[in-house]
Design an enzyme around this catalytic site. Structure first.
Site, PDB file in Angstrom:
ATOM      1  N   LYS A 175       0.863  -1.184   0.000  1.00 57.53           N
ATOM      2  CA  LYS A 175       0.000   0.000   0.000  1.00 57.53           C
ATOM      3  C   LYS A 175       0.897   1.230   0.000  1.00 57.53           C
ATOM      4  O   LYS A 175       1.926   1.252   0.695  1.00 57.53           O
ATOM      5  CB  LYS A 175      -0.865  -0.055   1.268  1.00 57.53           C
ATOM      6  CG  LYS A 175      -1.963   0.982   1.376  1.00 57.53           C
ATOM      7  CD  LYS A 175      -2.813   0.697   2.622  1.00 57.53           C
ATOM      8  CE  LYS A 175      -3.955   1.649   2.817  1.00 57.53           C
ATOM      9  NZ  LYS A 175      -4.803   1.292   3.977  1.00 57.53           N
ATOM     10  N   SER A 229      -9.796   1.329   3.153  1.00 57.49           N
ATOM     11  CA  SER A 229      -8.950   2.147   2.319  1.00 57.49           C
ATOM     12  C   SER A 229      -7.907   1.355   1.522  1.00 57.49           C
ATOM     13  O   SER A 229      -7.348   1.877   0.567  1.00 57.49           O
ATOM     14  CB  SER A 229      -8.223   3.184   3.166  1.00 57.49           C
ATOM     15  OG  SER A 229      -7.301   2.559   4.039  1.00 57.49           O
ATOM     16  N   SER A 284      -9.698  -1.172   7.213  1.00 55.96           N
ATOM     17  CA  SER A 284      -9.104  -0.896   5.905  1.00 55.96           C
ATOM     18  C   SER A 284      -8.377  -2.067   5.255  1.00 55.96           C
ATOM     19  O   SER A 284      -8.052  -2.000   4.071  1.00 55.96           O
ATOM     20  CB  SER A 284      -8.149   0.291   6.003  1.00 55.96           C
ATOM     21  OG  SER A 284      -8.892   1.487   5.988  1.00 55.96           O
TER      22      SER A 284
END
Lengths: 472, 93
Positions: free
Chosen positions: A79, A154, A178
């Site tokens: 990420k 997310s 997330s």
């Protein structure tokens, strides 16, 4: 054979049997990215040539029959809120568009020591603020299962990239769901470890008392292997710890599973309730002990979360003022004007909303009513879980109260987007490990169930999870 | 509902500039979210200790000894405006 479908252990076996080289595997994933990512848009940056060079080195070592680490030659991606030295790291925010990581995150160091091959950086909601991936400052990632649906957030890129087989595993971060919610939406396995189990050094902070890095993978076994590598106490993160809690290998069929009565009521979609009940019936047929437990305060987790999280977001994101790094406005007349205009120009809508809310909760006259009260409620919720785990080994609940939704569906009403976090935030408030595991699809859309364990007992989740995923 | 003045005050504390349309949208959103989080008022918190972290953490101490991370120059290089080893900003006044 499609190399990108193989598990970590299968890739390792293939290396040993010389069925394929590390270069073959890396190129296999890179060509998948080349082919698929135009439509899915999970990656913000791909380290193609660098990855192939690393793979070649691993092939040389393999040829010399050297003993290699566990993840040697396994392609993965991070990420884009974790630092990889020398590469851009943006947290999907325009304010960091020109920022180059000056050092490695601890998880990056650990992956590099293991000789894992980092293929690139993955999309997210800006600074990890969002539950759909739509709040990326650059472009939204699509759900590989259905392109007009959101992948969740997310960690939109980390979940979508694994689901589309563009990397063998990825690392996401989970502040209120997330990792787990996008894993549920995309049909992959996602683990939020116990708070403190994995070092946050080099993770761009969102809400420091809740943030935790964890793996997203195709199988529970892969997630377990990656977690084993990244977890550790780290001198660079004073909240990291390794309590060395050891439990015996448990027979998954002897674990007592708790169903939370409060997680079956208001705010949960009918389709989700039906699918969840089917999962419970499946466990019944396997003679697993399933019992209902009550967590009377769990329903307050979401309100508690949106106070603590936004307060910490407001504090952590105060640093993006255009002075020391990142973008700076060229419209300002003096210093204070430069703060106001830089943040206006380069921060996104949802990030601004959360900074505003957190600033309000921390402002004079409101601190006791909001932040101080939320911290006390947090104590009550932690105790609620402690009591529940006196009666059961694991708690089982739907990962998300809703199925994946279409782009734009929840953008107009932020509170309805926040409700998507209803069943994932309790694990962050209580600091507990929780993993989402895919079940049968509903109307072609992936759906996951999460298992929560007492702090630092991830092993129980792995043990039961490996059994649970065979039921589908 | 929050008043426009309250939202302006928060925006000033948060150092974010908004135009009138944005301020009004923010006023609506914040009011609805604050209305929801006020749910916590239902709980009796008398005598409850606040939790800072979810797990029992011990304070970590170490010798106050500097190490050279060898990245100071690259940190300065990241500043949007600089002169030699100094970061430049707009004038305070």
């Amino acid at each position: 054979m499609d190399i990108t479908e193989l598990s970590i252990k299968e890739i390792k076996k293939g290396f040993a049997a010389k069925d394929f080289s590390a270069k073959d595997v890396t190129e296999g994933f890179l060509s998948k990215i080349e082919k698929e990512d135009k439509k899915i848009q999970a990656f913000l940056d791909v380290f193609g040539p660098e990855a192939i060079e690393k793979a070649k080195k691993i092939d040389e070592a393999l040829a010399q029959r050297k003993e290699l680490p566990l993840l040697a030659g396994i392609p993965c991606a991070l990420k884009d809120n974790m630092l990889v030295k020398g590469h851009p790291v943006t947290a999907a925010s325009k304010v960091l568009q020109n920022y180059i990581a000056p050092y490695n995150a601890t998880v990056t160091e650990k992956l590099e020591k293991e000789m894992a091959i980092i293929l690139g950086k993955l999309n997210l909601d800006e600074f990890a603020n969002g539950a759909s991936g739509e709040y990326s400052g650059f472009y939204p990632t699509k759900n590989p299962a259905a392109l007009d649906y959101v992948p969740g957030g997310s960690s939109s890129g980390p979940a979508a990239s694994v689901a589309a087989r563009m990397c063998a595993f990825s690392l996401g971060s989970d502040t209120g769901g997330s990792i787990r919610q996008p894993s549920s939406f995309c049909g992959v396995v996602g683990l939020k470890p116990t708070y403190g189990a994995v070092s946050r050094y080099g993770l761009i902070a969102m809400a420091s008392s809740l943030d935790q890095i964890g793996p997203i993978a195709k199988t529970v076994e892969d997630a377990e292997i990656v977690f084993g590598i990244i977890k550790d106490k780290d001198v660079m993160d004073s909240t990291s710890c390794d309590p060395k809690k050891t439990i015996k290998e448990t027979d998954p069929k002897k674990l007592r599973i708790g169903i939370v009565s409060q997680a079956m009521g208001e705010g949960i979609d009918e389709e989700v309730k039906i699918a969840f009940k089917q999962a419970i019936e499946k466990l019944g047929k396997e003679n697993i002990e399933v019992r209902e437990v009550s967590l009377p305060y769990m329903e307050y987790s979401l309100a508690c979360y949106y106070i603590i999280m936004t307060a910490e977001v407001a504090s952590n994101l105060a640093r993006y003022d255009g002075i020391k790094y990142g973008k700076r406005t060229d419209q300002a007349k003096d210093l204070i004007d430069s703060y106001f205009k830089t943040r206006k120009e380069f921060l996104g809508k949802e990030v601004k909303r959360r900074i505003m809310l957190g600033t309000y909760c921390l402002s004079a006259g409101y601190y006791d009513a909001f932040y101080a009260r939320a911290q006390k409620v947090k104590t009550i919720i932690i105790n609620d879980f402690k009591n529940a785990f006196k009666k059961v080994d694991l708690l089982m609940l739907p990962t998300s109260p809703i199925l994946p939704f279409k782009f734009g569906e929840k953008m107009a009403d932020p509170l309805s987007m926040y409700m998507a976090d209803l069943l994932t935030v309790p694990a962050n408030i209580a600091g507990l490990p929780a993993m989402s595991i895919p079940c049968k699809k509903i109307n072609g859309l992936p759906f996951g169930i999460q298992f929560m364990a007492p702090a630092f007992l991830e092993k129980k989740i792995f043990s039961f999870g490996k059994f649970f995923e065979t039921l589908w | 509902m929050l008043t426009k003045q309250e939202v302006e005050h928060i925006a000033k504390l948060a150092r974010i500039e908004f135009n009138d349309t944005e301020l009004e949208a923010m006023r609506k959103d914040l009011s609805s979210i604050i209305g929801y989080v006020e749910k916590l008022k239902e709980i009796d918190i008398e005598g409850i200790e606040p939790a800072t972290h979810s797990i029992d953490l011990k304070s970590v101490f170490r010798k106050d000894k500097g190490t050279d991370a060898e990245i100071s120059q690259s940190l300065i290089d990241l500043a949007p405006d600089k002169e030699k080893r100094h970061i430049k900003s707009k004038p305070v006044f």
